[in-house]
Design a protein around this motif. Structure first.
Motif, short mmCIF file in Angstrom:
data_model
loop_
_atom_site.label_atom_id
_atom_site.label_comp_id
_atom_site.label_asym_id
_atom_site.label_seq_id
_atom_site.Cartn_x
_atom_site.Cartn_y
_atom_site.Cartn_z
N LYS A 1 0.84 -1.20 0.00
CA LYS A 1 0.00 0.00 0.00
C LYS A 1 0.87 1.25 0.00
N ASP A 2 1.88 1.28 0.86
CA ASP A 2 2.77 2.45 0.94
C ASP A 2 3.58 2.62 -0.34
N LYS A 3 3.93 1.52 -0.98
CA LYS A 3 4.65 1.60 -2.25
C LYS A 3 3.76 2.21 -3.33
N THR A 4 2.49 1.85 -3.33
CA THR A 4 1.53 2.41 -4.30
C THR A 4 1.36 3.90 -4.07
N ILE A 5 1.20 4.31 -2.81
CA ILE A 5 1.07 5.73 -2.48
C ILE A 5 2.31 6.49 -2.93
N SER A 6 3.47 5.92 -2.69
CA SER A 6 4.73 6.55 -3.10
C SER A 6 4.79 6.75 -4.61
N VAL B 1 2.24 6.99 -6.73
CA VAL B 1 1.27 8.02 -7.13
C VAL B 1 1.81 9.42 -6.82
N LEU B 2 2.38 9.60 -5.64
CA LEU B 2 2.94 10.91 -5.28
C LEU B 2 4.12 11.29 -6.18
N ARG B 3 4.92 10.29 -6.56
CA ARG B 3 6.04 10.56 -7.47
C ARG B 3 5.52 11.04 -8.82
N LEU B 4 4.45 10.42 -9.30
CA LEU B 4 3.85 10.85 -10.57
C LEU B 4 3.26 12.26 -10.46
N VAL B 5 2.60 12.54 -9.35
CA VAL B 5 2.05 13.89 -9.13
C VAL B 5 3.18 14.91 -9.13
N ALA C 1 5.14 16.93 -2.67
CA ALA C 1 4.79 15.60 -3.19
C ALA C 1 6.03 14.71 -3.30
N GLY C 2 7.14 15.28 -3.72
CA GLY C 2 8.38 14.50 -3.83
C GLY C 2 8.88 14.02 -2.48
N LEU C 3 8.84 14.91 -1.48
CA LEU C 3 9.29 14.52 -0.14
C LEU C 3 8.35 13.48 0.48
N ALA C 4 7.06 13.65 0.29
CA ALA C 4 6.10 12.68 0.80
C ALA C 4 6.29 11.33 0.11
N SER C 5 6.55 11.36 -1.17
CA SER C 5 6.79 10.13 -1.92
C SER C 5 8.00 9.39 -1.37
N GLN C 6 9.06 10.12 -1.09
CA GLN C 6 10.27 9.50 -0.54
C GLN C 6 10.00 8.91 0.85
N ALA C 7 9.22 9.61 1.66
CA ALA C 7 8.89 9.11 3.00
C ALA C 7 8.10 7.81 2.92
N PHE C 8 7.10 7.75 2.04
CA PHE C 8 6.32 6.51 1.89
C PHE C 8 7.17 5.39 1.31
N HIS C 9 8.09 5.72 0.41
CA HIS C 9 8.98 4.71 -0.16
C HIS C 9 9.86 4.10 0.93
#
Length: 128
Positions: A56-61, A63-67, A97-105
């Motif tokens: 789930k967290d990988k999917t969120i990451s 999506v945020l990376r794409l955003v 979005a990039g920082l949030a993506s990295q955190a979820f990753h």
């Protein structure tokens, strides 16, 4: 009897142990994809729950990376229209979005490593 027990443990270790090898996973010398890992976890175990959270967290990451990537179009649009507040807004959104993506990753990686650790312990030492 003790040596037979160790031999079985060694076979399990050599053939069934999961481990991370760079960005991929290995089992018994064979590469295992992230999606194929699902079959390696016991559905009634904590390791399976951690795997699902990791997925789930990988999917969120992703999506945020794409955003974050597509926010560049807003920056370009704002720059072309000489609208600096729009451009700066999209730059800020891209950064968040990039920082949030990295955190979820990172969270996904930690959860998956823990799931693999628990799964391996359950495999090698059942009932403990």
């Amino acid at each position: 009897a003790f040596s037979q027990s160790n031999d079985t443990l060694l076979k399990k270790y050599d053939q069934q142990l999961l481990y991370r090898y760079g960005s991929s996973f290995m089992k018994g010398g064979n590469k295992v994809s992230f999606t194929d890992l699902r079959a390696e976890f016991n559905s009634s175990s904590l390791s399976f729950d951690l795997y699902k959270k990791s997925k789930k967290d990988k999917t969120i990451s992703t999506v945020l990376r794409l955003v974050s990537t597509f926010a560049i179009f807003g920056v370009v649009k704002g720059a072309n229209d000489n609208n600096s507040s729009l451009a700066y807004g999209f730059v800020a959104g891209q950064l968040v979005a990039g920082l949030a993506s990295q955190a979820f990753h990172n969270k996904s990686i930690t959860e998956l490593d823990r799931a693999i650790q628990i799964r391996n312990r359950e495999l090698l030492f059942p009932g403990r």
